[in-house]
Design an enzyme around this catalytic site. Structure first.
Site, PDB file in Angstrom:
ATOM      1  N   GLU A  59       0.807  -1.218   0.000  1.00 31.10           N
ATOM      2  CA  GLU A  59       0.000   0.000   0.000  1.00 31.10           C
ATOM      3  C   GLU A  59       0.847   1.279   0.000  1.00 31.10           C
ATOM      4  O   GLU A  59       0.532   2.245  -0.694  1.00 31.10           O
ATOM      5  CB  GLU A  59      -0.954  -0.006   1.203  1.00 31.10           C
ATOM      6  N   HIS A  70       0.406  13.279  -8.113  1.00 33.28           N
ATOM      7  CA  HIS A  70      -0.366  14.435  -7.644  1.00 33.28           C
ATOM      8  C   HIS A  70       0.519  15.677  -7.473  1.00 33.28           C
ATOM      9  O   HIS A  70       0.065  16.799  -7.673  1.00 33.28           O
ATOM     10  CB  HIS A  70      -1.078  14.102  -6.328  1.00 33.28           C
ATOM     11  N   ASP A  71       1.789  15.470  -7.102  1.00 29.98           N
ATOM     12  CA  ASP A  71       2.688  16.623  -6.986  1.00 29.98           C
ATOM     13  C   ASP A  71       3.037  17.161  -8.378  1.00 29.98           C
ATOM     14  O   ASP A  71       2.948  18.355  -8.638  1.00 29.98           O
ATOM     15  CB  ASP A  71       3.974  16.229  -6.242  1.00 29.98           C
ATOM     16  N   GLY A  84       4.822  22.134 -10.770  1.00 28.66           N
ATOM     17  CA  GLY A  84       4.992  20.739 -11.188  1.00 28.66           C
ATOM     18  C   GLY A  84       5.655  19.868 -10.133  1.00 28.66           C
ATOM     19  O   GLY A  84       5.277  19.907  -8.956  1.00 28.66           O
ATOM     20  N   ASP A  86       7.750  19.601  -7.794  1.00 28.98           N
ATOM     21  CA  ASP A  86       8.562  20.490  -6.956  1.00 28.98           C
ATOM     22  C   ASP A  86       8.391  20.225  -5.466  1.00 28.98           C
ATOM     23  O   ASP A  86       8.950  20.940  -4.639  1.00 28.98           O
ATOM     24  CB  ASP A  86       8.206  21.957  -7.258  1.00 28.98           C
ATOM     25  N   HIS A 193      -2.135   2.086 -12.641  1.00 26.90           N
ATOM     26  CA  HIS A 193      -3.303   1.469 -12.004  1.00 26.90           C
ATOM     27  C   HIS A 193      -3.193  -0.055 -11.937  1.00 26.90           C
ATOM     28  O   HIS A 193      -4.035  -0.714 -11.330  1.00 26.90           O
ATOM     29  CB  HIS A 193      -4.592   1.908 -12.709  1.00 26.90           C
TER      30      HIS A 193
HETATM   31 CA    CA Z   1       3.778  20.271  -7.182  1.00 25.97          CA
END
Ligand code: CA
Ligand code: CA
Length: 354
Positions: A59, A70-71, A84, A86, A193
């Site tokens: 996990e 997501h970052d 982006g 970062d 995924h």
């Molecule tokens: Ca970011």
């Protein structure tokens, strides 16, 4: 060329060779080609033991990859919406973790923060390093590129940069296009995924995987998302959830995956990965290399990919899950015949949460 000038030439050539393969021994004993990469080995050992349960594709590994996405995706070629890849999702977590698309991400942020504090590494570098190490723990995965040297984030990314499971194909493809990704690259990124699960789409069934092999990087995700949907793993339908195959009770299907598997702009890229795990791994590596440095200048970074462990070989072979049949495939690409797959023998088996 005289004998003397030939021997001078050969001596020079071997000197040039020696320069090309210059090696350094790190204090921790590993031999590398760039000394700046030495500092990553203690971090590698620590996160493998203490973040990834001794090097598992579990996990926390799944979540580390999700966090890197997501970052990074807080970036646009056309608008000023963030820096982006970062580390802003951690550095400005009090802002970004409030965004609905980041729900549940706070857990992996909390797990990673103490490691970042122990080392001289930026949050942006740590997030991408942890993701590359996480992926290496999944059998069949590619060895991802890792570049070191992202400076500290300057600001939070804007809201609504991360695609949501309830978005339609056009909304998702437009967002990726805005960040510099073509539809083929979107499908390549969705190989992630194959080693992923959802906790909060239906919180009554946390850890519901998106394919029957969440611990292996394989093409089952691309097969199973094309099977006819008949039931939900929990109390569905929830927002962003689509019917999942009856033969894979416990599997979660995201609406966004359902759409992209069947959309004319992406369906053939989707189908082409079925049973073509080498292509899938190569394309994923290339797309991840791009994602991991969104907003960064490649020339200013140091290639420390040699620190990333070599993943274990692929396990298993592309197949239909037991209890399903080829008639249940909703073929959506018409340019190529559908690959021949045989179903595992026996009755359907439940897909266990991660
Ligand atoms: Ca970011
Ligand atoms: Ca898988």
């Amino acid at each position: 060329m005289s004998i003397k000038s030939l021997s001078t030439f050969l001596a020079l050539a071997s000197l040039a060779n020696a320069a090309l393969i210059r090696r350094f021994t790190c204090p921790s004993g590993q031999v590398v080609s760039k000394m700046e990469c030495c500092g990553l080995f203690p971090i590698l050992e620590n996160i493998q033991d203490n973040l990834f349960e001794g090097g598992k594709c579990g996990e926390d590994a799944h979540s580390a990859l999700r966090l890197a996405f997501h970052d990074s995706i807080g970036f646009s070629l056309n608008r000023d919406i963030g820096g982006g890849a970062d580390g802003s999702i951690i550095t400005f977590g009090s802002t970004e973790l409030e965004y609905s698309a980041n729900s549940g991400i706070d857990e992996i942020v909390k797990s990673q923060e103490p490691f970042i504090g122990q080392y001289d590494i930026s949050a942006g570098d740590f997030i991408q390093f942890a993701a590359a190490v996480a992926v290496s723990n999944c059998p069949g995965a590619p060895r991802l590129e890792f570049l070191l040297g992202r400076p500290a984030a300057l600001r939070a990314a804007a809201d609504e940069t991360v695609p949501e499971p309830f978005h339609d194909a056009t909304t998702i493809l437009d967002r990726f296009k805005d960040a510099g990704f073509e539809p083929a690259e979107v499908v390549a990124l969705l190989s992630s995924h194959s080693i992923a699960a959802a906790d909060l789409v239906d919180s009554s069934v946390p850890g519901s995987p998106f394919d029957s092999t969440p611990y292996a990087f394989d093409s089952q995700f691309f097969i199973e998302t094309l099977l006819r949907g008949e039931s939900y793993p929990g109390k569905g339908p929830n927002e962003g959830e689509e019917l999942a195959p009856e033969a894979l009770k416990g599997e979660m299907r995201l609406e966004s995956d359902y759409f992209l598997a069947r959309d004319s702009r992406t369906a053939c890229y989707w189908q082409q990965y079925i049973g073509q795990e080498d292509k899938m791994a190569n394309d994923f590596r290339a797309a991840m290399a791009k994602l991991a440095i969104l907003g960064q200048d490649r020339e200013k970074l140091t290639d420390c990919s040699e620190v990333i462990p070599v993943p274990k070989p692929r396990i298993g072979k592309a197949h239909l899950p037991a209890g399903s049949s080829p008639e249940q495939i909703e073929q959506s690409c018409y340019d190529y015949p559908f690959p021949t797959l045989t179903a595992d023998p026996g009755p359907a088996t439940a897909v266990m949460p991660v």
